[in-house]
Design a protein around this motif. Structure first.
Motif, mmCIF file in Angstrom:
data_model
loop_
_atom_site.group_PDB
_atom_site.id
_atom_site.type_symbol
_atom_site.label_atom_id
_atom_site.label_comp_id
_atom_site.label_asym_id
_atom_site.label_seq_id
_atom_site.Cartn_x
_atom_site.Cartn_y
_atom_site.Cartn_z
ATOM 1 N N SER A 147 0.827 -1.211 0.000
ATOM 2 C CA SER A 147 0.000 0.000 0.000
ATOM 3 C C SER A 147 0.858 1.255 0.000
ATOM 4 N N GLU A 150 2.332 1.661 -3.537
ATOM 5 C CA GLU A 150 1.336 2.070 -4.532
ATOM 6 C C GLU A 150 0.932 3.532 -4.341
ATOM 7 N N LEU A 151 0.760 3.943 -3.101
ATOM 8 C CA LEU A 151 0.371 5.327 -2.834
ATOM 9 C C LEU A 151 1.451 6.305 -3.292
ATOM 10 N N LYS A 154 1.852 6.080 -7.284
ATOM 11 C CA LYS A 154 0.699 6.504 -8.080
ATOM 12 C C LYS A 154 0.190 7.902 -7.709
ATOM 13 N N LYS A 155 0.213 8.223 -6.422
ATOM 14 C CA LYS A 155 -0.396 9.472 -5.956
ATOM 15 C C LYS A 155 0.592 10.454 -5.343
ATOM 16 N N PHE A 209 -2.174 12.861 0.233
ATOM 17 C CA PHE A 209 -2.610 12.099 -0.933
ATOM 18 C C PHE A 209 -4.067 12.410 -1.264
ATOM 19 N N LEU A 211 -7.189 10.993 -2.761
ATOM 20 C CA LEU A 211 -7.713 9.675 -3.083
ATOM 21 C C LEU A 211 -9.004 9.771 -3.895
ATOM 22 N N ASN A 212 -9.338 8.664 -4.549
ATOM 23 C CA ASN A 212 -10.544 8.615 -5.376
ATOM 24 C C ASN A 212 -11.751 8.203 -4.538
ATOM 25 N N ASN A 238 -5.867 -1.576 4.023
ATOM 26 C CA ASN A 238 -5.182 -1.859 2.766
ATOM 27 C C ASN A 238 -6.167 -2.139 1.631
ATOM 28 N N ILE A 241 -7.424 1.312 0.622
ATOM 29 C CA ILE A 241 -6.402 2.046 -0.132
ATOM 30 C C ILE A 241 -6.362 1.562 -1.578
ATOM 31 N N SER A 242 -6.457 0.249 -1.770
ATOM 32 C CA SER A 242 -6.425 -0.326 -3.114
ATOM 33 C C SER A 242 -7.592 0.184 -3.963
ATOM 34 N N ASN A 245 -7.015 4.179 -4.646
ATOM 35 C CA ASN A 245 -5.754 4.612 -5.226
ATOM 36 C C ASN A 245 -5.862 4.771 -6.750
#
Length: 245
Positions: A147, A150-151, A154-155, A209, A211-212, A238, A241-242, A245
């Motif tokens: 996590s 990826e954060l 990606k972000k 971050f 987030l969506n 987690n 977050i997935s 993200n």
């Protein structure tokens, strides 16, 4: 006796006729304006009454939020919470006009100024006390390495001269954090995941971050363990977050 011839109508100048017509039109328009003004005045009185009720309700809700915040702090401070990890990822899930200024101040201190903003923090007594006080507005848990990676990849964005800058170039990282031996994005991931000696500098450099949205979070202030969205999700953070993200 022959019918008397009709007397011709007196001559009226064209300018006088236009003036009469204008006066009539102005009188009609004036009556319409007065009618509309009365209607607006009546509607405004209703609106002002509704606003007064709304403001009273908001004030009461804010005071209730403050009281509940104090109760949460007192109630849960008595029992020690054993954390599975000192690394937490916090997400702000809601924010309303009912929020008390003290609640908003804590969220801003945590750098959660917007809904669906997320930040990494190192858990300590002060952080846990703040989380308890703003618990209905946030969800949090223990992010794993996947996590974190990826954060950041990606972000991840850095704060350069007060501006939000995507981490697309390691030179940006080296210029900001090179003095701490952190020169690339992988160094940032490692420092956060291991809560390294320069964790504070790294998370301060990172922009919160963005987030969506996801259907998994509806902004319910009830605790996650009770079927809501708020509070400690532990390792289940987690999964969230997935999705965000």
């Amino acid at each position: 006796m022959a019918d008397e011839e009709q007397k011709p109508l007196p001559y009226v100048q064209e300018t006088v006729l236009k003036k009469r017509k204008n006066n009539e039109e102005w009188a009609i328009k004036r009556r319409e304006q007065l009618g509309q003004r009365k209607l607006r005045s009546k509607e405004n009185r209703k609106l002002n009454f509704k606003r007064a009720e709304q403001y009273i309700k908001e004030f009461r809700n804010k005071e209730l939020d403050l009281v509940q915040m104090k109760h949460r702090g007192k109630r849960q401070r008595l029992s020690s919470v054993v954390l599975k990890s000192n690394l937490l990822f916090i997400i702000r899930i809601c924010g309303t006009n009912d929020m008390h200024p003290k609640t908003r101040k804590i969220l801003h201190y945590l750098r959660l100024k917007r809904i669906l903003a997320g930040v990494f923090v190192k858990a300590n007594d002060g952080i846990m006390d703040m989380l308890r006080r703003v618990e209905p507005y946030v969800t949090y848990g223990y992010p794993n390495l996947k996590s974190v990676k990826e954060l950041v990849y990606k972000k991840g964005c850095g704060k350069i001269h007060g501006q939000r800058v995507p981490l697309t170039d390691n030179n940006i990282i080296e210029q900001a954090l090179g003095k701490y031996g952190i020169i690339c994005i992988e160094d940032i991931v490692h420092e956060i995941a291991t809560i390294g000696p320069h964790f504070k500098e790294v998370v301060s450099f990172l922009w919160p971050f963005k987030l969506n949205t996801t259907e998994s979070v509806q902004g319910k202030k009830k605790l996650y363990n009770d079927g809501g969205d708020a509070g400690n999700r532990e390792d289940h953070i987690n999964e969230l977050i997935s999705k965000m993200n």
